[in-house]
Design a protein around this motif. Structure first.
Motif, PDB file in Angstrom:
ATOM      1  N   VAL A 128       0.861  -1.187   0.000  1.00  0.00           N
ATOM      2  CA  VAL A 128       0.000   0.000   0.000  1.00  0.00           C
ATOM      3  C   VAL A 128       0.893   1.231   0.000  1.00  0.00           C
ATOM      4  O   VAL A 128       1.815   1.340   0.819  1.00  0.00           O
ATOM      5  CB  VAL A 128      -0.934   0.016   1.219  1.00  0.00           C
ATOM      6  CG1 VAL A 128      -1.784   1.290   1.230  1.00  0.00           C
ATOM      7  CG2 VAL A 128      -1.826  -1.215   1.223  1.00  0.00           C
ATOM      8  N   VAL A 129       0.626   2.168  -0.911  1.00  0.00           N
ATOM      9  CA  VAL A 129       1.398   3.397  -0.984  1.00  0.00           C
ATOM     10  C   VAL A 129       1.076   4.254   0.233  1.00  0.00           C
ATOM     11  O   VAL A 129      -0.089   4.627   0.456  1.00  0.00           O
ATOM     12  CB  VAL A 129       1.077   4.171  -2.277  1.00  0.00           C
ATOM     13  CG1 VAL A 129       1.863   5.480  -2.314  1.00  0.00           C
ATOM     14  CG2 VAL A 129       1.392   3.323  -3.504  1.00  0.00           C
ATOM     15  N   ARG A 130       2.100   4.543   1.031  1.00  0.00           N
ATOM     16  CA  ARG A 130       1.906   5.331   2.245  1.00  0.00           C
ATOM     17  C   ARG A 130       2.313   6.784   2.073  1.00  0.00           C
ATOM     18  O   ARG A 130       1.632   7.686   2.546  1.00  0.00           O
ATOM     19  CB  ARG A 130       2.703   4.719   3.407  1.00  0.00           C
ATOM     20  CG  ARG A 130       2.244   3.354   3.838  1.00  0.00           C
ATOM     21  CD  ARG A 130       0.792   3.373   4.256  1.00  0.00           C
ATOM     22  NE  ARG A 130       0.351   2.071   4.765  1.00  0.00           N
ATOM     23  CZ  ARG A 130      -0.912   1.758   4.957  1.00  0.00           C
ATOM     24  NH1 ARG A 130      -1.870   2.636   4.686  1.00  0.00           N
ATOM     25  NH2 ARG A 130      -1.245   0.559   5.402  1.00  0.00           N
ATOM     26  N   ARG A 131       3.437   7.025   1.390  1.00  0.00           N
ATOM     27  CA  ARG A 131       3.925   8.396   1.226  1.00  0.00           C
ATOM     28  C   ARG A 131       4.506   8.563  -0.163  1.00  0.00           C
ATOM     29  O   ARG A 131       5.115   7.653  -0.720  1.00  0.00           O
ATOM     30  CB  ARG A 131       5.006   8.709   2.260  1.00  0.00           C
ATOM     31  CG  ARG A 131       4.516   8.771   3.684  1.00  0.00           C
ATOM     32  CD  ARG A 131       5.663   9.077   4.639  1.00  0.00           C
ATOM     33  NE  ARG A 131       6.604   7.961   4.743  1.00  0.00           N
ATOM     34  CZ  ARG A 131       7.918   8.091   4.756  1.00  0.00           C
ATOM     35  NH1 ARG A 131       8.471   9.285   4.634  1.00  0.00           N
ATOM     36  NH2 ARG A 131       8.705   7.028   4.880  1.00  0.00           N
ATOM     37  N   LEU A 132       4.320   9.773  -0.708  1.00  0.00           N
ATOM     38  CA  LEU A 132       4.888  10.119  -2.006  1.00  0.00           C
ATOM     39  C   LEU A 132       5.928  11.212  -1.808  1.00  0.00           C
ATOM     40  O   LEU A 132       5.707  12.164  -1.053  1.00  0.00           O
ATOM     41  CB  LEU A 132       3.801  10.606  -2.964  1.00  0.00           C
ATOM     42  CG  LEU A 132       2.736   9.582  -3.372  1.00  0.00           C
ATOM     43  CD1 LEU A 132       1.662  10.246  -4.222  1.00  0.00           C
ATOM     44  CD2 LEU A 132       3.360   8.410  -4.132  1.00  0.00           C
ATOM     45  N   LEU A 158       9.993   2.575  -3.465  1.00  0.00           N
ATOM     46  CA  LEU A 158       9.755   2.387  -4.897  1.00  0.00           C
ATOM     47  C   LEU A 158      10.294   3.634  -5.587  1.00  0.00           C
ATOM     48  O   LEU A 158       9.644   4.681  -5.588  1.00  0.00           O
ATOM     49  CB  LEU A 158       8.260   2.206  -5.161  1.00  0.00           C
ATOM     50  CG  LEU A 158       7.820   2.084  -6.618  1.00  0.00           C
ATOM     51  CD1 LEU A 158       8.462   0.878  -7.285  1.00  0.00           C
ATOM     52  CD2 LEU A 158       6.306   2.021  -6.730  1.00  0.00           C
ATOM     53  N   HIS A 159      11.485   3.526  -6.163  1.00  0.00           N
ATOM     54  CA  HIS A 159      12.124   4.688  -6.779  1.00  0.00           C
ATOM     55  C   HIS A 159      11.335   5.122  -7.996  1.00  0.00           C
ATOM     56  O   HIS A 159      10.662   4.321  -8.656  1.00  0.00           O
ATOM     57  CB  HIS A 159      13.574   4.364  -7.156  1.00  0.00           C
ATOM     58  CG  HIS A 159      14.375   5.563  -7.506  1.00  0.00           C
ATOM     59  ND1 HIS A 159      14.510   6.023  -8.795  1.00  0.00           N
ATOM     60  CD2 HIS A 159      15.065   6.425  -6.715  1.00  0.00           C
ATOM     61  CE1 HIS A 159      15.261   7.114  -8.790  1.00  0.00           C
ATOM     62  NE2 HIS A 159      15.624   7.373  -7.541  1.00  0.00           N
ATOM     63  N   VAL A 160      11.436   6.424  -8.307  1.00  0.00           N
ATOM     64  CA  VAL A 160      10.681   6.970  -9.425  1.00  0.00           C
ATOM     65  C   VAL A 160      11.014   6.261 -10.732  1.00  0.00           C
ATOM     66  O   VAL A 160      10.153   6.119 -11.614  1.00  0.00           O
ATOM     67  CB  VAL A 160      10.931   8.497  -9.538  1.00  0.00           C
ATOM     68  CG1 VAL A 160      12.390   8.780  -9.872  1.00  0.00           C
ATOM     69  CG2 VAL A 160      10.006   9.128 -10.553  1.00  0.00           C
ATOM     70  N   SER A 161      12.242   5.779 -10.866  1.00  0.00           N
ATOM     71  CA  SER A 161      12.645   5.076 -12.089  1.00  0.00           C
ATOM     72  C   SER A 161      12.046   3.685 -12.183  1.00  0.00           C
ATOM     73  O   SER A 161      12.104   3.063 -13.253  1.00  0.00           O
ATOM     74  CB  SER A 161      14.169   4.981 -12.170  1.00  0.00           C
ATOM     75  OG  SER A 161      14.669   4.211 -11.087  1.00  0.00           O
ATOM     76  N   GLU A 162      11.477   3.182 -11.076  1.00  0.00           N
ATOM     77  CA  GLU A 162      10.909   1.840 -11.062  1.00  0.00           C
ATOM     78  C   GLU A 162       9.390   1.847 -10.994  1.00  0.00           C
ATOM     79  O   GLU A 162       8.764   0.821 -10.800  1.00  0.00           O
ATOM     80  CB  GLU A 162      11.469   1.047  -9.876  1.00  0.00           C
ATOM     81  CG  GLU A 162      12.950   0.743  -9.954  1.00  0.00           C
ATOM     82  CD  GLU A 162      13.280  -0.178 -11.117  1.00  0.00           C
ATOM     83  OE1 GLU A 162      12.395  -0.945 -11.544  1.00  0.00           O
ATOM     84  OE2 GLU A 162      14.422  -0.135 -11.605  1.00  0.00           O
ATOM     85  N   ILE A 163       8.793   3.027 -11.171  1.00  0.00           N
ATOM     86  CA  ILE A 163       7.332   3.105 -11.135  1.00  0.00           C
ATOM     87  C   ILE A 163       6.725   2.616 -12.445  1.00  0.00           C
ATOM     88  O   ILE A 163       5.728   1.890 -12.452  1.00  0.00           O
ATOM     89  CB  ILE A 163       6.890   4.551 -10.829  1.00  0.00           C
ATOM     90  CG1 ILE A 163       7.292   4.913  -9.383  1.00  0.00           C
ATOM     91  CG2 ILE A 163       5.378   4.694 -10.999  1.00  0.00           C
ATOM     92  CD1 ILE A 163       6.947   6.330  -8.992  1.00  0.00           C
ATOM     93  N   ALA A 164       7.292   3.029 -13.577  1.00  0.00           N
ATOM     94  CA  ALA A 164       6.740   2.661 -14.883  1.00  0.00           C
ATOM     95  C   ALA A 164       7.860   2.622 -15.910  1.00  0.00           C
ATOM     96  O   ALA A 164       8.989   3.062 -15.655  1.00  0.00           O
ATOM     97  CB  ALA A 164       5.662   3.659 -15.301  1.00  0.00           C
ATOM     98  N   ASP A 206       8.099  12.090 -14.122  1.00  0.00           N
ATOM     99  CA  ASP A 206       8.710  13.256 -13.475  1.00  0.00           C
ATOM    100  C   ASP A 206       8.201  13.436 -12.053  1.00  0.00           C
ATOM    101  O   ASP A 206       8.938  13.887 -11.179  1.00  0.00           O
ATOM    102  CB  ASP A 206       8.417  14.516 -14.297  1.00  0.00           C
ATOM    103  CG  ASP A 206       9.101  14.480 -15.655  1.00  0.00           C
ATOM    104  OD1 ASP A 206      10.257  14.016 -15.716  1.00  0.00           O
ATOM    105  OD2 ASP A 206       8.476  14.887 -16.654  1.00  0.00           O
ATOM    106  N   ASP A 207       6.925  13.108 -11.824  1.00  0.00           N
ATOM    107  CA  ASP A 207       6.316  13.260 -10.499  1.00  0.00           C
ATOM    108  C   ASP A 207       5.554  11.981 -10.165  1.00  0.00           C
ATOM    109  O   ASP A 207       4.608  11.627 -10.881  1.00  0.00           O
ATOM    110  CB  ASP A 207       5.377  14.463 -10.488  1.00  0.00           C
ATOM    111  CG  ASP A 207       4.791  14.725  -9.105  1.00  0.00           C
ATOM    112  OD1 ASP A 207       5.142  13.985  -8.153  1.00  0.00           O
ATOM    113  OD2 ASP A 207       4.000  15.673  -8.978  1.00  0.00           O
ATOM    114  N   PRO A 208       5.947  11.266  -9.102  1.00  0.00           N
ATOM    115  CA  PRO A 208       5.242  10.030  -8.748  1.00  0.00           C
ATOM    116  C   PRO A 208       3.741  10.222  -8.564  1.00  0.00           C
ATOM    117  O   PRO A 208       2.960   9.289  -8.788  1.00  0.00           O
ATOM    118  CB  PRO A 208       5.904   9.601  -7.438  1.00  0.00           C
ATOM    119  CG  PRO A 208       7.270  10.207  -7.495  1.00  0.00           C
ATOM    120  CD  PRO A 208       7.091  11.518  -8.209  1.00  0.00           C
ATOM    121  N   ALA A 209       3.322  11.438  -8.174  1.00  0.00           N
ATOM    122  CA  ALA A 209       1.900  11.697  -7.963  1.00  0.00           C
ATOM    123  C   ALA A 209       1.106  11.640  -9.271  1.00  0.00           C
ATOM    124  O   ALA A 209      -0.126  11.543  -9.233  1.00  0.00           O
ATOM    125  CB  ALA A 209       1.709  13.056  -7.302  1.00  0.00           C
TER     126      ALA A 209
END
Length: 442
Positions: free
Chosen positions: A267-271, A287-293, A298-301
């Motif tokens: 569960v995503v707790r903090r961005l 979960l690093h920004v480079s590993e999200i998709a 540019d912004d995990p949000a």
């Protein structure tokens, strides 16, 4: 004559002897008396004729007087003794309690509680069993003088004494700032010197602590004045060590249960700007920004929000640093599988410019794929700034000049990462010296 008289006398004397037990005898006063015989004294009839003498006490104790009997009907108490009492009546002025004496004992309102109360009903209830202290063993009508307030204080002081000797941490509110520190209410006044306050607050600003509850350890107890001195630092240090120990134990359990390549639901707790912290059970992994998709994020949000439940895979464990690295991208379909089928070197394509950087421009090819056009391939003219010849959002025709899989970015296993290069303009010649176009997975 004498023999006859003697014989007659003997003859007449026999009936007198036989009737001596029952015949009346003339007394000197002329009244008849009964003279008991020796045999009559032993007969039952003689015994019943006389009144029985009083019997002696069996135990040898003297009989109790009325005052002594009343005194023994009361339970005896010692001054300072703590006893239990049952409340039998409550009103605004006090309470009536049963302590095992002949009559109930009244406790006035001021002796029920140390706090200001308007009625005894705020403190005790009928049928409740309470502890009281004997102030005097005998008051009016021989009943003891009792105090619940004093008994409560004795119980409190015993608890403080136990906390002092066992070095147990207690919590209490700050009620006053005084010279050199603050005062806590632990049932009695408890002074905490400014030097024993863990928070870095200037002495003249200690009134900011009023109303705040602090954990403290009692370091001195004055039995005579019933006051205490405590330390916030000692309690704070102990709490911090306990938390660190608990965290080490928790971290050890977590890392013993995890392994690289393990798939988890979190569960995503903090961005943050550099990624997202995901709760994977007993721990939070990054979960690093480079590993999200596969596409650049540019912004995990833009992709995630707090509370999202996502699938992740463990890609790196650092027990010594307490870090767990996660990837969402590696569980998504790899767009490079499609890119390898759709694109070949020499293909001419049209693609929009997604962003411009100092060394060139990125174009969007397929979902999850970006091509890089080096500055030298943007125009035959020599330019210093790519934005002089191209803007984000423009659509370009370009030729694929190279498709080469890049090396892993950080040594971790990556799924089919490739670099692609293309030239602006369909008629632009292709040369080996041309810089390749790179596709980044963010």
């Amino acid at each position: 004559m004498w023999p006859d008289d003697t014989m007659q006398t003997n003859t007449e004397s026999e009936p007198v002897e036989n009737q001596s037990a029952t015949s009346p005898i003339e007394s000197h006063s002329g009244e008849a008396e009964v003279a008991p015989s020796a045999e009559g004294m032993d007969s039952p009839q003689a015994a019943s004729a006389e009144p029985a003498p009083p019997s002696a006490p069996e135990s040898g104790d003297e009989p109790l007087t009325m005052d002594e009997a009343i005194e023994q009907s009361f339970r005896s108490f010692e001054k300072g003794e703590i006893i239990r009492a049952t409340v039998v009546q409550v009103d605004r002025e006090g309470a009536l309690v049963d302590v095992g004496t002949k009559t109930e004992v009244r406790i006035p309102l001021q002796e029920l509680s140390a706090e200001q109360v308007s009625s005894a009903e705020e403190v005790v209830k009928v049928g409740e069993e309470i502890e009281v202290k004997v102030l005097r063993s005998g008051g009016e009508a021989g009943t003891p003088v009792l105090s619940k307030r004093e008994a409560d204080f004795e119980r409190l002081w015993e608890e403080l004494r136990e906390a002092y000797h066992s070095k147990r941490t207690i919590e209490a509110p700050v009620v006053e700032r005084v010279k050199g520190g603050v005062v806590l209410d632990i049932g009695v006044r408890c002074f905490v010197p400014a030097s024993q306050i863990a928070k870095r607050i200037p002495p003249h600003q200690l009134d900011r602590l009023i109303g705040e509850t602090l954990p403290v350890k009692i370091i001195d107890l004055d039995e005579e004045k019933r006051k205490a001195v405590a330390s916030h630092k000692l309690a704070d240090d102990e709490i911090r060590r306990q938390r660190e120990q608990e965290e080490r134990e928790r971290r050890e359990r977590v890392f013993n249960s995890l392994q690289v390549g393990q798939r988890l639901t979190g569960v995503v707790r903090r961005l943050t700007g550099y990624g997202a912290f995901v709760d994977i059970g007993d721990y939070e992994g990054l979960l690093h920004v480079s590993e999200i998709a596969w596409t650049r994020v540019d912004d995990p949000a833009q992709v995630l929000k707090e509370g999202d439940e996502i699938e992740v895979v463990v890609i790196r464990l650092e027990p010594e640093n307490g870090k767990v690295a996660l990837s969402r991208r590696q569980l998504l379909p790899d767009p490079w599988h499609l890119a390898a089928q759709h694109y070949r070197e020499g293909d001419v394509i049209e693609a929009p410019v997604s962003r411009v950087v100092r060394t060139g421009a990125f174009v969007k090819l397929e979902e999850g794929i970006e091509g890089f056009i080096p500055l030298s391939e943007l125009t035959p003219k020599k330019v210093r700034n790519p934005e002089d010849v191209i803007k984000p959002g423009e659509t370009l025709r370009a030729k694929v000049i190279e498709i080469t899989p890049p090396p892993p970015l950080d040594g971790a296993q990556r799924a089919c990462i490739r670099r692609t290069a293309c030239c602006a303009g369909a008629s632009t010649p292709t040369h080996a010296k041309h810089a390749p176009k790179r596709v980044y997975h963010r």
